[in-house]
Design an enzyme around this catalytic site. Structure first.
Site, PDB file in Angstrom:
ATOM      1  N   SER A 128      23.944  61.479  45.751  1.00 57.46           N
ATOM      2  CA  SER A 128      23.730  62.918  45.753  1.00 57.46           C
ATOM      3  C   SER A 128      24.705  63.573  46.741  1.00 57.46           C
ATOM      4  CB  SER A 128      22.258  63.219  46.067  1.00 57.46           C
ATOM      5  OG  SER A 128      21.932  64.541  45.734  1.00 57.46           O
ATOM      6  N   VAL A 129      24.220  64.343  47.723  1.00 55.02           N
ATOM      7  CA  VAL A 129      25.176  64.893  48.694  1.00 55.02           C
ATOM      8  C   VAL A 129      25.891  63.769  49.446  1.00 55.02           C
ATOM      9  CG1 VAL A 129      23.486  65.148  50.570  1.00 55.02           C
ATOM     10  CG2 VAL A 129      25.502  66.590  50.540  1.00 55.02           C
TER      11      VAL A 129
END
Length: 249
Positions: free
Chosen positions: A93-94
């Site tokens: 994800s991030v």
């Protein structure tokens, strides 16, 4: 760190072992603990090194970053001496954005790049964002979005006070993800492997596949399970990672 089993703020689990070191960056709001169980499942040839970013767990009094480039500079300042020899980088994800930008900065600075970059659960960074931004949503709206992603802890849904304590870190991580603006550059000179979950509302199959434009040597693996597909697939992912680490530049 000066010794293989030394504990540092960035590497709370150390990095004892002689295999390829895999530095793992977590998703928004998460700590290094999300990769703790990977360490036992990795095997002798892979040393999983969960990275603890500022603002969480024992680093909770430190300010979490809101800006991707400042975060990358901090990572390289704190962990730069680790990025040498036999190592690879993973992020979800991030964390995938962080992993990519750290790798790219190492290459741009003429450092020794990782043997392999592994990214998971995020649209390719050069694609324009088309989704609702989350970082400034009212609390109730944000909770609805997070529940749709899955992986939102039940305890935070039950305890409003605890949720309010958690939100500043989450919003900071979401800001890192949502305020990043891509600057084009040459393809990475290393192999790239992309992982994702079918039905991920934040990274569809085409957005995952677009990562392959960022390296001449790339592969894509997708699984059932949505955004947090990897929570139940650690052994399988680690098997693919070990296999992909045999790819030569």
């Amino acid at each position: 760190m000066t010794a293989a089993n030394t504990i540092s703020p960035w590497l709370p689990y150390g990095r004892s072992g002689t295999g390829t070191r895999l530095y793992c960056f977590p998703h928004a709001g998460a700590s290094a603990a999300v990769y703790a169980n990977w360490r036992d499942a990795a095997g002798d040839d892979l040393v999983v090194c969960p990275v603890q970013l500022p603002g969480r767990a024992a680093r909770g009094r430190e300010a979490a970053h809101h800006d991707a480039r400042k975060l990358v500079n901090d990572v390289l300042s704190g962990l730069g001496s680790e990025f040498t020899g036999d190592y690879a980088i993973f992020g979800h994800s991030v964390g995938a954005l962080t992993a990519y930008l750290v790798t790219r900065k190492i290459v741009e600075q003429g450092g020794r790049p990782p043997r392999h970059l592994f990214v998971s659960g995020r649209a390719a960074p050069h694609l324009p964002s088309t989704r609702r931004e989350l970082r400034a949503l009212p609390v109730d709206d944000l909770v609805v979005e997070l529940r749709a992603l899955g992986g939102f802890p039940d305890v935070l849904q039950r305890d409003r006070a605890l949720l309010e304590m958690f939100l500043p870190l989450l919003r900071a991580d979401l800001s890192v993800n949502e305020t990043y603006r891509h600057v084009p550059g040459p393809p990475l000179p290393i192999p790239l492997t992309v992982f994702g979950g079918h039905g991920d509302p934040r990274a569809d199959d085409a957005e995952l596949a677009a990562w392959r434009e960022l390296s001449a040597d790339s592969a894509l693996f997708t699984y059932p399970g949505g955004h947090f597909y990897l929570e139940k697939r650690a052994p399988e992912l680690l098997g693919v990672i070990r296999e992909r680490l045999t790819v030569k530049v």
